[in-house]
Design an enzyme around this catalytic site. Structure first.
Site, short mmCIF file in Angstrom:
data_model
loop_
_atom_site.label_atom_id
_atom_site.label_comp_id
_atom_site.label_asym_id
_atom_site.label_seq_id
_atom_site.Cartn_x
_atom_site.Cartn_y
_atom_site.Cartn_z
N HIS A 1 16.27 -37.79 -6.47
CA HIS A 1 15.65 -38.43 -5.31
C HIS A 1 14.15 -38.18 -5.25
O HIS A 1 13.56 -38.23 -4.18
CB HIS A 1 16.34 -37.96 -4.02
N ARG B 1 4.12 -0.25 -4.71
CA ARG B 1 3.87 -0.78 -3.37
C ARG B 1 2.56 -1.57 -3.29
O ARG B 1 2.26 -2.19 -2.27
CB ARG B 1 3.83 0.37 -2.36
N TRP C 1 -2.80 -2.72 -1.76
CA TRP C 1 -2.47 -4.15 -1.91
C TRP C 1 -3.36 -4.85 -0.90
O TRP C 1 -3.16 -4.74 0.31
CB TRP C 1 -1.00 -4.40 -1.60
N LYS D 1 5.91 -4.23 -3.57
CA LYS D 1 7.35 -4.07 -3.38
C LYS D 1 7.78 -4.25 -1.93
O LYS D 1 8.75 -4.92 -1.63
CB LYS D 1 7.75 -2.69 -3.89
N LYS E 1 13.06 -15.29 -9.50
CA LYS E 1 12.90 -14.17 -10.43
C LYS E 1 12.02 -14.56 -11.60
O LYS E 1 11.12 -13.84 -11.99
CB LYS E 1 14.29 -13.74 -10.92
N GLU F 1 8.26 -14.98 -10.59
CA GLU F 1 7.50 -13.79 -10.20
C GLU F 1 7.20 -12.86 -11.37
O GLU F 1 6.17 -12.21 -11.38
CB GLU F 1 8.15 -13.04 -9.03
N ASN G 1 -1.94 2.14 5.67
CA ASN G 1 -1.01 1.10 5.22
C ASN G 1 -0.66 0.26 6.44
O ASN G 1 -0.18 0.80 7.43
CB ASN G 1 0.25 1.72 4.62
N GLY G 2 -0.93 -1.05 6.36
CA GLY G 2 -0.63 -1.93 7.49
C GLY G 2 -1.77 -2.88 7.75
O GLY G 2 -2.65 -3.05 6.89
N CYS H 1 0.86 -1.18 0.00
CA CYS H 1 0.00 0.00 0.00
C CYS H 1 0.90 1.24 0.00
O CYS H 1 1.87 1.32 0.75
CB CYS H 1 -0.94 0.11 1.19
N GLU I 1 17.66 -17.95 -6.67
CA GLU I 1 17.31 -16.58 -7.05
C GLU I 1 16.76 -16.55 -8.49
O GLU I 1 15.77 -15.86 -8.77
CB GLU I 1 18.54 -15.67 -6.90
C1 F6R Z 1 11.76 -10.63 -5.21
C2 F6R Z 1 11.68 -9.63 -4.16
C3 F6R Z 1 11.27 -10.06 -2.81
C4 F6R Z 1 12.02 -9.26 -1.73
C5 F6R Z 1 11.47 -9.61 -0.34
C6 F6R Z 1 12.23 -8.90 0.76
O1 F6R Z 1 12.22 -10.08 -6.41
O2 F6R Z 1 11.92 -8.47 -4.38
O3 F6R Z 1 11.42 -11.43 -2.63
O4 F6R Z 1 13.38 -9.58 -1.80
O5 F6R Z 1 10.12 -9.25 -0.28
O6 F6R Z 1 12.17 -7.52 0.61
P1 F6R Z 1 13.18 -6.57 1.35
O7 F6R Z 1 14.53 -6.82 0.76
O8 F6R Z 1 12.68 -5.19 1.07
O9 F6R Z 1 13.15 -6.94 2.79
#
Ligand code: F6R
Length: 607
Positions: A503, A27, A76, A602, A484, A487, A100-101, A2, A480
């Protein structure tokens, strides 16, 4: 999670709110709304499901009169589905707010209010908060906020309009972030600086359980009792240009290309006289001299950086390192004491689970060191020590440049421990430091592979499932890469230790399931070749990411991403670029919303 913005000043509030929401959209982006307040009028609220552009369209049709005070929100969803009624702002009596929260005790409060015949119209916890503040309101905003904060449990950043205080906005927060900027044209507050940087680089973070009162002439910081407090001013080291696409089609691609520079600005200032110095961040050498184990905790991509850190540190330092998912950390009753160094990693510095993990580590007496990108964020403020990464704002929801700078910070910490504890020979020390110095160039060189990677990513356009496999450091990068890809491209993907596949999970391999095999370690290369042959024999098409010579086994892959050759310790930086570009182009080829993938946000400020 949010985005919120508020403005009170001499300019027209509507374009300021809409522009701010566009910048905060990363966000959360399932619905958006604004409320504006003019003298002698009740607030006008306009909200809609969908992105900020939908809201812009709706505002354009309604063409509201100029107003000098307003609040805006991009959502969100947590409580209640995506609908116009659940979108913010929410109004109850004189109170209109954005939130937000998550209000954890909203159900109890709702029951209490129901006893008095007060019922919400939405399914949100945020409307219950609006109702509670309205219930506690007798004409004095500060008193109503104080009383409500005493009852509310959970996380919140609220911006509140009181209909009978038309030129004022009241903001209060607990855990969720709020930053404030004051200029000649008015007062601004938002979830983060990306929405405000074009107005000023000087800002302050509203302290928890404090009220920021916005008027045309400035912002007053008050305690919940109404006493004035001096804000602690900060200065952003980046500018409005950093928060724009600058000619790139997407923020994700721009941020992938920013990595040589973000590595330079993160690593360079810490390398001094053939040594690693954290003097500027006031981290004493003693922090690194006497712990017996390290625990790294983080979420998502940040945790994957931690996996790289573990392999590196255990290899070079021979100190046990555990990597714990922050969302599980608290519930696993972790073994922590004053001989444990807990490293928390977070781009935003606001991730609720990571913050909770940090608090638990402190409570149990462990030493805490945070690797954070956002200056002054909650994790940065609460950790005993902070090593900032200098990646600048990361706007794409999928993390790219934050990941590589997080890894570089872990390399710096590892180097620091090795040097302080005398674990490195002079030769090794100088090659390690040289490797760090070389990172920007190495990444630049890897970026030249972009046209080739773009081309081979067509192999992924029509698939539904995929695997990423690797061993050691390459396995951390497989985690990773897989995260990536899924997502941003919505291709189901699993990361696997290459030797473990047989396995059980190899049962899933068919000619419709490509495997991305990462193999940069000379020692494990023959074993990786065997593992690749095992999946190939079951029909899988292979994309091979390697810096090894494959002339004796050129038939193992349908496509190869030939990485520039580098010291085996630094291959995570070349592999990162390859998997980021692979994921980016998979999303582009599938015609998806690269920067704002579905269901994500984000900054994850809920547990
Ligand atoms: C994936 C991504 C998320 C963040 C995770 C932690 O591309 O961006 O998996 O890495 O939500 O976020 P931060 O680093 O802000 O604590």
């Amino acid at each position: 999670m949010c985005g919120i913005i508020s403005y009170c000043g001499t300019s027209d509030a509507v374009p300021i709110l809409l522009d701010g929401l566009s910048k905060l959209e990363y966000r959360g982006y399932d619905s958006a709304g604004i409320s504006i307040l003019s003298e002698n009028q009740s607030p006008l609220t306009i909200k809609t499901t969908g992105k900020v552009q939908e809201l812009r369209n709706k505002v354009a049709t309604l063409a509201p009169k100029h107003a000098h005070c307003g609040i805006g929100h991009t959502r969100w969803a947590t409580h209640g589905q995506v609908s116009e009624i659940n979108a913010h702002p929410h109004t109850s009596g004189f109170v209109t707010l954005i939130h937000n929260g998550i209000i954890e005790n909203y159900h109890e409060i709702a029951l209490k209010l129901a006893e008095q015949g007060k019922y919400p119209v939405s399914q949100t916890d945020s409307e219950i908060a609006a109702m509670l503040i309205s219930h506690n309101y007798d004409g004095d905003p500060i008193k109503a906020i104080k009383r409500s904060c005493e009852e509310l449990e959970g996380t919140y950043a609220f911006c509140i309009l009181f209909a009978d205080h038309p030129s004022e906005i009241y903001c209060v927060r607990n855990a969720s972030p709020l930053v404030a900027v004051s200029t000649e044209t008015g007062s601004y507050i938002a979830s983060d600086m990306t929405a405000l940087i074009e107005y000023s680089k000087d800002y302050f973070i509203v302290p928890e359980q404090h009220i920021a009162k916005l008027t045309k002439t400035g912002i007053k910081l008050l305690t919940l009792e109404g006493e004035s407090k001096e804000p602690q001013m900060l200065h952003a080291s980046w500018d409005a240009k950093s928060a724009k696409k600058n000619g790139y089609p997407h923020f994700m691609l721009k941020e992938i290309h920013e990595q040589p520079n973000s590595l330079l600005t993160t690593v360079m200032p810490r390398l001094k006289d053939m040594n690693i110095s954290f003097l500027e961040e006031q981290i004493p050498d003693s922090l690194f001299s006497d712990f017996t184990r390290i625990v790294i905790t983080a979420c998502g991509t940040a945790m994957n950086a931690g996996l790289v850190g573990k392999v590196l540190m255990e290899k070079l330092l021979r100190i046990p390192v555990a990597v714990e998912t922050a969302s599980e950390f608290r519930y696993g009753d972790p073994i922590l004491d004053e001989r444990t160094l807990v490293i928390v990693i977070s781009q935003s510095g606001e991730t609720a689970d990571t913050l909770a993990a940090l608090r638990l580590a402190k409570e149990r007496g462990a030493k805490t060191l945070a690797i954070v990108n956002v200056k002054g964020s909650s994790i940065a403020r609460e950790s005993e020590y902070v090593l900032y990464t200098h990646a600048g704002p990361e706007i794409a929801v999928a993390s790219t440049k934050a990941f590589t700078v997080q890894m570089s910070a872990l390399y710096l910490i590892c180097g620091k421990i090795g040097i302080i504890r005398n674990l490195f020979s002079e030769t090794f020390k100088s090659s390690f430091l040289q490797g760090l110095l070389n990172l920007p160039k190495l990444v630049e060189e890897t970026l030249l592979l972009e046209p080739h990677i773009k081309e081979i990513t067509h192999m992924l356009t029509d698939v539904q499932d995929s695997f990423f496999i690797g061993r050691g450091l390459d396995y951390a990068l497989a985690c990773e890469g897989s995260l990536k890809l899924k997502e941003v491209s919505y291709i189901h993907s699993e990361s696997y230790m290459a030797g473990e596949l047989k396995h059980g999970s190899i049962a899933l391999i068919t000619d419709k399931v490509p495997v991305v095999a990462i193999t940069t370690n000379e020692e494990t290369f023959p074993k990786m070749v065997s593992n690749i042959r095992e999946v190939k024999a079951r029909g899988s098409n292979i994309i091979l990411i390697t810096d090894q010579d494959i002339s004796t086994c050129a038939d193992i892959a349908e496509a190869q991403i030939p990485l520039p050759k580098t010291d085996a310790l630094f291959t995570p930086f070349t592999v990162s670029i390859a998997v980021q570009l692979l994921s980016y182009y998979a999303s582009v080829h599938r015609g998806l919303d690269v920067d704002q993938p579905r269901n994500l946000a984000k900054s994850v400020t809920v547990e």
